[in-house]
Design an enzyme around this catalytic site. Structure first.
Site, PDB file in Angstrom:
ATOM      1  N   GLU B  69       0.814  -1.221   0.000  1.00 51.09           N
ATOM      2  CA  GLU B  69       0.000   0.000   0.000  1.00 51.09           C
ATOM      3  C   GLU B  69       0.842   1.264   0.000  1.00 51.09           C
ATOM      4  O   GLU B  69       0.553   2.214  -0.731  1.00 51.09           O
ATOM      5  CB  GLU B  69      -0.945  -0.001   1.205  1.00 51.09           C
ATOM      6  CG  GLU B  69      -2.091  -1.012   1.122  1.00 51.09           C
ATOM      7  CD  GLU B  69      -1.715  -2.439   1.510  1.00 51.09           C
ATOM      8  OE1 GLU B  69      -0.560  -2.661   1.925  1.00 51.09           O
ATOM      9  OE2 GLU B  69      -2.573  -3.330   1.405  1.00 51.09           O
ATOM     10  N   HIS B 138     -11.527  -4.627   9.641  1.00 52.15           N
ATOM     11  CA  HIS B 138     -12.109  -4.397   8.307  1.00 52.15           C
ATOM     12  C   HIS B 138     -13.340  -3.507   8.342  1.00 52.15           C
ATOM     13  O   HIS B 138     -14.068  -3.446   7.360  1.00 52.15           O
ATOM     14  CB  HIS B 138     -12.540  -5.734   7.685  1.00 52.15           C
ATOM     15  CG  HIS B 138     -11.432  -6.545   7.098  1.00 52.15           C
ATOM     16  ND1 HIS B 138     -10.512  -7.220   7.849  1.00 52.15           N
ATOM     17  CD2 HIS B 138     -11.095  -6.797   5.811  1.00 52.15           C
ATOM     18  CE1 HIS B 138      -9.666  -7.862   7.050  1.00 52.15           C
ATOM     19  NE2 HIS B 138     -10.000  -7.616   5.809  1.00 52.15           N
TER      20      HIS B 138
HETATM   21  C1  TPP Z   1      -2.782  -4.647   4.376  1.00 53.41           C
HETATM   22  C2  TPP Z   1      -3.852  -5.405   3.711  1.00 53.41           C
HETATM   23  N1  TPP Z   1      -4.078  -5.204   2.404  1.00 53.41           N
HETATM   24  C3  TPP Z   1      -5.044  -5.884   1.760  1.00 53.41           C
HETATM   25  C4  TPP Z   1      -5.804  -6.794   2.435  1.00 53.41           C
HETATM   26  C5  TPP Z   1      -6.908  -7.574   1.715  1.00 53.41           C
HETATM   27  N2  TPP Z   1      -6.498  -8.972   1.571  1.00 53.41           N
HETATM   28  C6  TPP Z   1      -6.878  -9.887   2.469  1.00 53.41           C
HETATM   29  S1  TPP Z   1      -6.206 -11.369   2.173  1.00 53.41           S
HETATM   30  C7  TPP Z   1      -5.387 -10.823   0.823  1.00 53.41           C
HETATM   31  C8  TPP Z   1      -4.502 -11.761   0.050  1.00 53.41           C
HETATM   32  C9  TPP Z   1      -3.328 -12.188   0.845  1.00 53.41           C
HETATM   33  O1  TPP Z   1      -2.671 -13.220   0.208  1.00 53.41           O
HETATM   34  P1  TPP Z   1      -1.571 -14.105   0.917  1.00 53.41           P
HETATM   35  O2  TPP Z   1      -0.747 -13.267   1.822  1.00 53.41           O
HETATM   36  O3  TPP Z   1      -0.843 -14.838  -0.139  1.00 53.41           O
HETATM   37  O4  TPP Z   1      -2.382 -15.105   1.843  1.00 53.41           O
HETATM   38  P2  TPP Z   1      -3.529 -16.140   1.436  1.00 53.41           P
HETATM   39  O5  TPP Z   1      -4.826 -15.395   1.525  1.00 53.41           O
HETATM   40  O6  TPP Z   1      -3.241 -16.648   0.083  1.00 53.41           O
HETATM   41  O7  TPP Z   1      -3.484 -17.194   2.489  1.00 53.41           O
HETATM   42  C10 TPP Z   1      -5.662  -9.484   0.605  1.00 53.41           C
HETATM   43  C11 TPP Z   1      -5.170  -8.700  -0.520  1.00 53.41           C
HETATM   44  C12 TPP Z   1      -5.569  -6.955   3.809  1.00 53.41           C
HETATM   45  N3  TPP Z   1      -6.296  -7.797   4.548  1.00 53.41           N
HETATM   46  N4  TPP Z   1      -4.578  -6.271   4.411  1.00 53.41           N
END
Ligand code: TPP
Lengths: 334, 335
Positions: B69, B138
């Site tokens: 971000e 959230h």
């Molecule tokens: C700082 C932040 N940015 C965006 C999000 C929205 N978000 C939640 S899960 C996710 C994907 C994360 O992927 P990863 O770290 O690979 O974990 P996975 O969900 O695949 O287990 C996103 C973009 C968030 N929760 N926190």
């Protein structure tokens, strides 16, 4: 299976336990998906389908005094860690008997009794916290290991880099476990990282690192045993990348526009439970009766957890503003 | 808003589609405009706002970013300073905190620090608000915090017209503009003029006329407040409802005109009460219209607690119809 990797102590009993734990997570979460469609569980629900070998392989090796930091995809971690299934299910319902008093829900499971430090839903947010827990260990001279789980998406966050550097610079006993399931929501690793070899990044911070097949519970456990021993003895960080795959949508809201069904299907034969169970069957290490007994015991536990959550209570609205500051009438954990 | 009286050519649409139409329009009209953010492309946007735009405009202009971000918001600032017109999408205001340094220490201050040599014509969009049982990481409404910062504008479109029309106007601004889209509004449907386009971004709007009390609100709370006004009307109380539309700058004139006429005011704000935007508005009324007031100013804000997961507690934490009605009656001495 790489059943000889690292030559862990593999009694038949232990292997059945690994299988049991993975099946327990899978069936618990299948139930959660069902309860979600019935609107018993609300909000975001992120399932771990296909990734169970990681939590089982790593957390099995931790000692009771060790600590765990996880993400919003943490039901499996909480269960393996020993957070009672009833308390997890009640939390998913939002009932006050839940492990976070219902305040957190699916994404924020906490449990002081098992040193389970949550359930963090800010991507990357858990890494600095885990680093701090390990800093306390260094300053207090204990031999605790903090295990921190996060997805490969977190690798792009500044907090990932800041934490690895701090942990290496200050020599902190933390095990970073990257659950590389190939996607961060809809973004494939190659579309978010210039260097897709993640463990290589850890090496740049001079953190000992290793990548392992995260779909192979025995391989994960063997690697975790090496890693956790190294952290415990050296009091330095270690980085374990577990290569895995998320078989379900990111959350219950995801129409999966970013990947083909065929790709998902190509991963299915490699999924950790069928694979390990098949291996045990081929080698006659599990009898079909044993397996069905195992499954029915798990199902009974799940039914009991659902029943517990159903009959558990809603926190009175009058208590809405409690737990914002320390409250002398309730235990605060520590 | 300032709609022409009878428009026949309308189309049924949703808030989400109205934002998408605004994005498509901007991308089509100005080739310096591009959209970047997490999962805006292949995934189709975390709230499906940008769904379909990747196919239309390609990956250069519908740019998926890593989970960085601070990095990509800062990149938006740099690109804006060098002549582009980026629209940065942050999934939600909760994650915007990871970019707060860039927004405050760079975007909002560079014009001033550089002695007016550089400007940052950047638009940042993000979702805000509670109501979907997403718990404390959230669900917060932090737009009031952003309204604290000189150097940026803060918009809160609450209607289809504003969802459709604020973006283009924001893109014409020489300085950063933050647009907050309340998550509970995305599915709101209604009729929108086929030729709906740019709208002003500096005036509050009177969404309902009334003589007895001014209810001042914005964003997702607008609809609850309008509902409260209808309830009050059944009891013979004529409430005026003001939609702030812009939290920075605040349109003091519209607020004071209303309050000096109704002589009573209640502010409805999804932010927490302490140090809130509602506090700022209340103080401005005290500064500018104190002698017109017949009663203490009332406030309906979120309770001072991180937003809890269970529905009954989440609902209790947020401004709701009965609380708004009760606050209005208190201000009218009818409690
Ligand atoms: C700082 C932040 N940015 C965006 C999000 C929205 N978000 C939640 S899960 C996710 C994907 C994360 O992927 P990863 O770290 O690979 O974990 P996975 O969900 O695949 O287990 C996103 C973009 C968030 N929760 N926190």
């Amino acid at each position: 299976m790489t059943l000889t990797a690292g030559k862990p102590h593999l009694s038949r009993e232990h292997m059945l336990d690994l299988l049991r734990q993975m099946i327990r997570i899978r069936r618990f979460e299948n139930k959660c998906a069902e309860l979600y469609t019935q609107e018993k569980i609300r909000g975001f629900l992120h399932l771990y389908d296909g990734e169970e070998a990681v939590a089982v392989g790593v957390i099995t090796v931790l000692e009771k005094r060790d600590r765990v930091v996880a993400t919003y995809r943490e039901h499996g971690h909480a269960l393996v860690r020993g957070v009672p299934m009833k308390a997890v299910m009640a939390e998913m319902y939002g009932k006050q008997e839940g492990c976070s008093r219902g305040r957190g829900g699916s994404m924020h499971l906490f449990n002081a009794a098992t040193n389970f430090y949550g359930g963090n839903a800010i991507v990357g947010g858990g890494l600095p916290v885990a680093t701090g827990l390990a800093l306390a260990s260094r300053m207090q001279g204990d031999d605790i290991v903090t295990a921190c789980f996060f997805g490969e998406g977190a690798v792009a966050e500044g907090e990932f880099h800041e934490s690895l550097n701090l942990a290496a610079l200050w020599q902190l006993p933390v095990l970073f476990v990257c659950e590389n399931n190939s996607y961060a929501m809809g973004t494939a690793l190659a579309l978010s990282e210039s260097e897709t070899d993640i463990q290589h990044k850890a090496a740049c911070y001079r953190v000992a690192s290793e990548a392992v097949d995260g779909m192979d519970v025995v391989a994960v456990e063997a690697a975790a045993r090496r890693a956790i021993q190294a952290v415990r003895d050296s009091r330095k960080p270690y980085f374990l990348e577990c290569r895995t795959y998320r078989l379900r949508p990111h959350s219950m809201f995801d129409p999966q526009l970013y990947r083909d069904k065929a790709e998902v299907e190509s991963w299915r034969p490699r999924e950790p439970i069928a694979r390990f169970q098949g291996w045990l069957e081929t080698n006659r290490m599990i009898h079909p009766d044993e397996l069905s007994r195992m499954v029915s015991e798990i199902d009974a536990e799940i039914a009991e957890a659902v029943n517990f959550a159903e009959t558990a209570s809603w926190e009175p609205v009058e208590q809405l503003c409690r737990f914002v500051h320390a409250d002398s009438t309730v235990p605060t954990g520590q | 808003m300032q709609q022409a009286a009878a428009r026949t050519d309308t189309v049924e649409t949703t808030y989400r589609e109205a934002v998408r139409a605004a994005l498509r329009d901007a991308l089509g009209r100005d080739n310096r405009v591009f959209l970047m953010g997490e999962d805006v492309g292949r995934y189709g946007g975390c709230y499906a706002v940008s769904h379909g735009l990747l196919a239309e405009f390609g990956p250069e202009r519908i740019r998926d970013t890593p989970l960085s971000e601070s990095g990509f918001t800062g990149a938006g600032i740099g690109a804006a300073m060098a002549g582009m017109r980026p629209i940065v999408e942050l999934m939600t205001v909760n994650f915007s905190l990871l970019a707060l340094d860039q927004i405050l220490n760079n975007a909002a201050t560079i014009r001033h620090m550089s002695g007016n040599q550089f400007g940052v014509p950047l638009v940042i969009r993000m979702a805000t608000g509670a109501g979907r049982q997403l718990a404390a990481q959230h669900s917060h409404s932090l737009e009031g915090w952003y309204a604290h910062i000189p150097g940026i504008k803060v918009l809160t479109p609450a209607t289809l017209e504003d969802a459709r029309g604020m973006l283009w106007t924001a893109l014409q601004e020489p300085d950063p503009v933050l647009i907050f889209e309340n998550v509970m509004l995305y599915n709101m449907s209604g009729n929108l003029a086929c030729d709906a386009g740019a709208v002003d971004i500096d005036k509050a709007a009177v969404r309902r006329k009334g003589r007895d009390i001014s209810l001042i609100t914005y964003g997702g709370s607008l609809w609850k407040t309008l509902e409260a006004a209808s309830v009050l009307a059944t009891e013979g109380i004529e409430a005026e409802v003001i939609d702030l539309r812009s939290l920075r700058p605040l349109d003091d004139a519209t607020i004071m005109t209303s309050v000096t006429r109704t002589r009573r005011a209640v502010i409805v704000d999804e932010g927490w009460r302490s140090g809130s935007l509602a506090a700022e508005i209340g103080m401005r009324i005290v500064e500018q219209a104190f002698w017109s007031l017949d009663a203490p100013i009332g406030r309906v804000c979120s309770e001072e607690v991180p937003i809890p997961y269970p529905r009954h507690l989440e609902m209790a934490a947020l401004p709701q119809l009965p609380k708004i009605v009760a606050a209005a009656k208190t201000a009218l001495g009818q409690a």
